[in-house]
Design a protein around this motif. Structure first.
Motif, PDB file in Angstrom:
ATOM      1  N   MET A   1      46.095 -11.213  23.457  1.00 60.08           N
ATOM      2  CA  MET A   1      44.943 -11.389  23.903  1.00 60.08           C
ATOM      3  C   MET A   1      43.745 -10.663  23.351  1.00 60.08           C
ATOM      4  O   MET A   1      43.367 -11.283  22.219  1.00 60.08           O
ATOM      5  N   ILE A   2      43.330  -9.424  23.551  1.00 66.58           N
ATOM      6  CA  ILE A   2      42.336  -8.653  22.466  1.00 66.58           C
ATOM      7  C   ILE A   2      43.100  -8.061  21.394  1.00 66.58           C
ATOM      8  O   ILE A   2      43.914  -7.409  21.765  1.00 66.58           O
ATOM      9  N   GLN A   3      42.855  -8.495  20.397  1.00 67.34           N
ATOM     10  CA  GLN A   3      43.555  -8.073  19.139  1.00 67.34           C
ATOM     11  C   GLN A   3      42.825  -6.910  18.540  1.00 67.34           C
ATOM     12  O   GLN A   3      43.427  -6.020  18.277  1.00 67.34           O
ATOM     13  N   GLU A   4      41.484  -7.195  18.670  1.00 66.21           N
ATOM     14  CA  GLU A   4      40.732  -5.759  18.148  1.00 66.21           C
ATOM     15  C   GLU A   4      39.161  -5.807  18.744  1.00 66.21           C
ATOM     16  O   GLU A   4      38.775  -6.946  18.816  1.00 66.21           O
ATOM     17  N   MET A   5      38.660  -4.642  18.778  1.00 66.67           N
ATOM     18  CA  MET A   5      37.294  -4.695  19.268  1.00 66.67           C
ATOM     19  C   MET A   5      36.697  -3.427  18.372  1.00 66.67           C
ATOM     20  O   MET A   5      37.042  -2.472  18.368  1.00 66.67           O
ATOM     21  N   LYS A   6      35.656  -3.935  17.820  1.00 70.24           N
ATOM     22  CA  LYS A   6      34.902  -2.805  16.948  1.00 70.24           C
ATOM     23  C   LYS A   6      33.265  -3.160  16.990  1.00 70.24           C
ATOM     24  O   LYS A   6      33.013  -4.269  16.986  1.00 70.24           O
ATOM     25  N   ASN A   7      32.137  -2.009  16.964  1.00 70.33           N
ATOM     26  CA  ASN A   7      31.159  -2.392  16.858  1.00 70.33           C
ATOM     27  C   ASN A   7      30.477  -2.350  15.492  1.00 70.33           C
ATOM     28  O   ASN A   7      30.881  -1.682  14.695  1.00 70.33           O
ATOM     29  N   GLN A  11      26.477  -4.975  17.283  1.00 72.17           N
ATOM     30  CA  GLN A  11      27.081  -6.090  17.799  1.00 72.17           C
ATOM     31  C   GLN A  11      28.436  -5.765  18.056  1.00 72.17           C
ATOM     32  O   GLN A  11      29.174  -5.456  16.983  1.00 72.17           O
ATOM     33  N   MET A  12      28.959  -5.978  19.312  1.00 73.21           N
ATOM     34  CA  MET A  12      30.471  -5.797  19.594  1.00 73.21           C
ATOM     35  C   MET A  12      31.266  -6.984  19.134  1.00 73.21           C
ATOM     36  O   MET A  12      31.212  -8.077  19.501  1.00 73.21           O
ATOM     37  N   HIS A  13      32.150  -6.851  18.071  1.00 70.55           N
ATOM     38  CA  HIS A  13      32.940  -7.909  17.547  1.00 70.55           C
ATOM     39  C   HIS A  13      34.319  -7.773  18.465  1.00 70.55           C
ATOM     40  O   HIS A  13      35.017  -6.770  18.361  1.00 70.55           O
ATOM     41  N   VAL A  14      34.710  -8.871  19.130  1.00 68.05           N
ATOM     42  CA  VAL A  14      35.961  -8.851  19.736  1.00 68.05           C
ATOM     43  C   VAL A  14      36.691  -9.829  19.238  1.00 68.05           C
ATOM     44  O   VAL A  14      36.516 -11.419  19.169  1.00 68.05           O
ATOM     45  N   ILE A  15      37.992  -9.501  18.604  1.00 71.23           N
ATOM     46  CA  ILE A  15      38.758 -10.619  18.263  1.00 71.23           C
ATOM     47  C   ILE A  15      39.890 -10.965  19.158  1.00 71.23           C
ATOM     48  O   ILE A  15      40.407  -9.943  19.590  1.00 71.23           O
ATOM     49  N   LEU A  16      39.981 -12.117  19.414  1.00 70.59           N
ATOM     50  CA  LEU A  16      41.049 -12.690  20.473  1.00 70.59           C
ATOM     51  C   LEU A  16      42.175 -13.294  19.732  1.00 70.59           C
ATOM     52  O   LEU A  16      42.105 -14.071  18.735  1.00 70.59           O
ATOM     53  N   ALA A  17      43.361 -13.313  20.449  1.00 66.95           N
ATOM     54  CA  ALA A  17      44.545 -14.121  19.731  1.00 66.95           C
ATOM     55  C   ALA A  17      45.426 -14.753  21.005  1.00 66.95           C
ATOM     56  O   ALA A  17      45.358 -14.000  22.135  1.00 66.95           O
ATOM     57  N   GLY A  18      46.184 -15.628  20.671  1.00 69.66           N
ATOM     58  CA  GLY A  18      47.153 -16.192  21.619  1.00 69.66           C
ATOM     59  C   GLY A  18      46.306 -17.447  22.396  1.00 69.66           C
ATOM     60  O   GLY A  18      45.279 -18.016  22.101  1.00 69.66           O
ATOM     61  N   SER A  19      46.549 -17.352  23.612  1.00 70.40           N
ATOM     62  CA  SER A  19      46.200 -18.323  24.702  1.00 70.40           C
ATOM     63  C   SER A  19      45.511 -17.757  25.722  1.00 70.40           C
ATOM     64  O   SER A  19      45.627 -16.464  26.058  1.00 70.40           O
ATOM     65  N   ILE A  36      29.102  -4.758  28.860  1.00 69.02           N
ATOM     66  CA  ILE A  36      27.797  -5.194  28.960  1.00 69.02           C
ATOM     67  C   ILE A  36      26.839  -4.151  30.041  1.00 69.02           C
ATOM     68  O   ILE A  36      26.030  -3.823  29.725  1.00 69.02           O
ATOM     69  N   GLU A  37      27.623  -3.890  31.196  1.00 66.65           N
ATOM     70  CA  GLU A  37      27.092  -2.895  31.864  1.00 66.65           C
ATOM     71  C   GLU A  37      26.415  -1.646  31.321  1.00 66.65           C
ATOM     72  O   GLU A  37      25.807  -0.826  31.540  1.00 66.65           O
ATOM     73  N   LYS A  38      27.476  -1.199  30.124  1.00 63.73           N
ATOM     74  CA  LYS A  38      27.214  -0.120  29.408  1.00 63.73           C
ATOM     75  C   LYS A  38      26.118  -0.224  28.379  1.00 63.73           C
ATOM     76  O   LYS A  38      25.856   0.546  27.451  1.00 63.73           O
ATOM     77  N   GLY A  39      25.606  -1.467  28.388  1.00 65.63           N
ATOM     78  CA  GLY A  39      24.509  -1.849  27.368  1.00 65.63           C
ATOM     79  C   GLY A  39      24.895  -2.262  26.048  1.00 65.63           C
ATOM     80  O   GLY A  39      24.194  -2.754  25.193  1.00 65.63           O
ATOM     81  N   GLN A  40      26.235  -2.809  26.096  1.00 65.92           N
ATOM     82  CA  GLN A  40      26.692  -3.501  25.000  1.00 65.92           C
ATOM     83  C   GLN A  40      26.241  -4.991  25.050  1.00 65.92           C
ATOM     84  O   GLN A  40      27.556  -5.819  25.731  1.00 65.92           O
ATOM     85  N   ILE A  41      25.238  -5.598  24.668  1.00 65.87           N
ATOM     86  CA  ILE A  41      24.918  -6.726  25.425  1.00 65.87           C
ATOM     87  C   ILE A  41      24.843  -7.929  24.248  1.00 65.87           C
ATOM     88  O   ILE A  41      24.618  -9.033  24.524  1.00 65.87           O
ATOM     89  N   ASN A  42      25.187  -7.602  22.865  1.00 66.13           N
ATOM     90  CA  ASN A  42      25.335  -8.463  21.660  1.00 66.13           C
ATOM     91  C   ASN A  42      26.862  -8.570  21.257  1.00 66.13           C
ATOM     92  O   ASN A  42      27.495  -7.409  20.787  1.00 66.13           O
ATOM     93  N   LEU A  43      27.473  -9.491  21.596  1.00 67.20           N
ATOM     94  CA  LEU A  43      28.932  -9.926  21.297  1.00 67.20           C
ATOM     95  C   LEU A  43      29.293 -10.972  20.598  1.00 67.20           C
ATOM     96  O   LEU A  43      28.703 -12.059  20.687  1.00 67.20           O
ATOM     97  N   LEU A  44      30.133 -10.814  19.551  1.00 66.28           N
ATOM     98  CA  LEU A  44      30.675 -11.975  18.731  1.00 66.28           C
ATOM     99  C   LEU A  44      32.163 -12.031  19.158  1.00 66.28           C
ATOM    100  O   LEU A  44      32.765 -10.969  18.925  1.00 66.28           O
ATOM    101  N   PHE A  45      32.559 -13.121  19.656  1.00 63.94           N
ATOM    102  CA  PHE A  45      33.854 -13.194  19.886  1.00 63.94           C
ATOM    103  C   PHE A  45      34.693 -14.197  18.662  1.00 63.94           C
ATOM    104  O   PHE A  45      33.970 -15.449  18.343  1.00 63.94           O
ATOM    105  N   ASP A  46      35.414 -13.649  18.083  1.00 67.79           N
ATOM    106  CA  ASP A  46      36.434 -14.493  16.997  1.00 67.79           C
ATOM    107  C   ASP A  46      37.462 -15.112  17.782  1.00 67.79           C
ATOM    108  O   ASP A  46      38.438 -14.485  18.017  1.00 67.79           O
TER     109      ASP A  46
END
Length: 100
Positions: A1-7, A11-19, A36-46
């Motif tokens: 599911m979540i392959q990697e997360m990095k700021n 902007q938080m980059h969230v790399i997803l894999a699988g189904s 988002i609650e912690k203030g990370q409001i800009n997200l990029l999902f790969d």
């Protein structure tokens, strides 16, 4: 599911894999809502490594998009392909999300 997360550049980059099925969507929603609650409001999902997404997964993206927008943030998607791209196009979510 979540392959990697990095700021990257506020902007938080969230790399997803699988189904992304019901169970996965719930877990992912909780993790992202916490960010988002912690203030990370800009997200990029790969999604370039995602091969399937069900309606719950789509709903999850809509939900976290609303949460981010309430706080002045945004959600961006990239790497849509195959069946995943078709589902976003058929549901017209390509008009809701910024897609690279």
């Amino acid at each position: 599911m979540i392959q990697e997360m990095k700021n990257v550049d506020d902007q938080m980059h969230v790399i997803l894999a699988g189904s992304i099925y019901v169970e996965d969507a719930k877990e992912l929603r909780e993790k992202i809502a916490g960010l988002i609650e912690k203030g990370q409001i800009n997200l990029l999902f790969d999604l370039s490594q995602v091969d399937y997404i069900d309606s719950t997964g789509l709903g999850m993206f809509v939900s976290i998009n609303k949460q981010a927008q309430k706080r002045g943030g945004s959600i961006m998607l990239k790497g849509l392909q195959g069946l995943v791209k078709e589902v976003f196009e058929l549901t017209r979510l390509t008009k809701v999300f910024e897609i690279q």
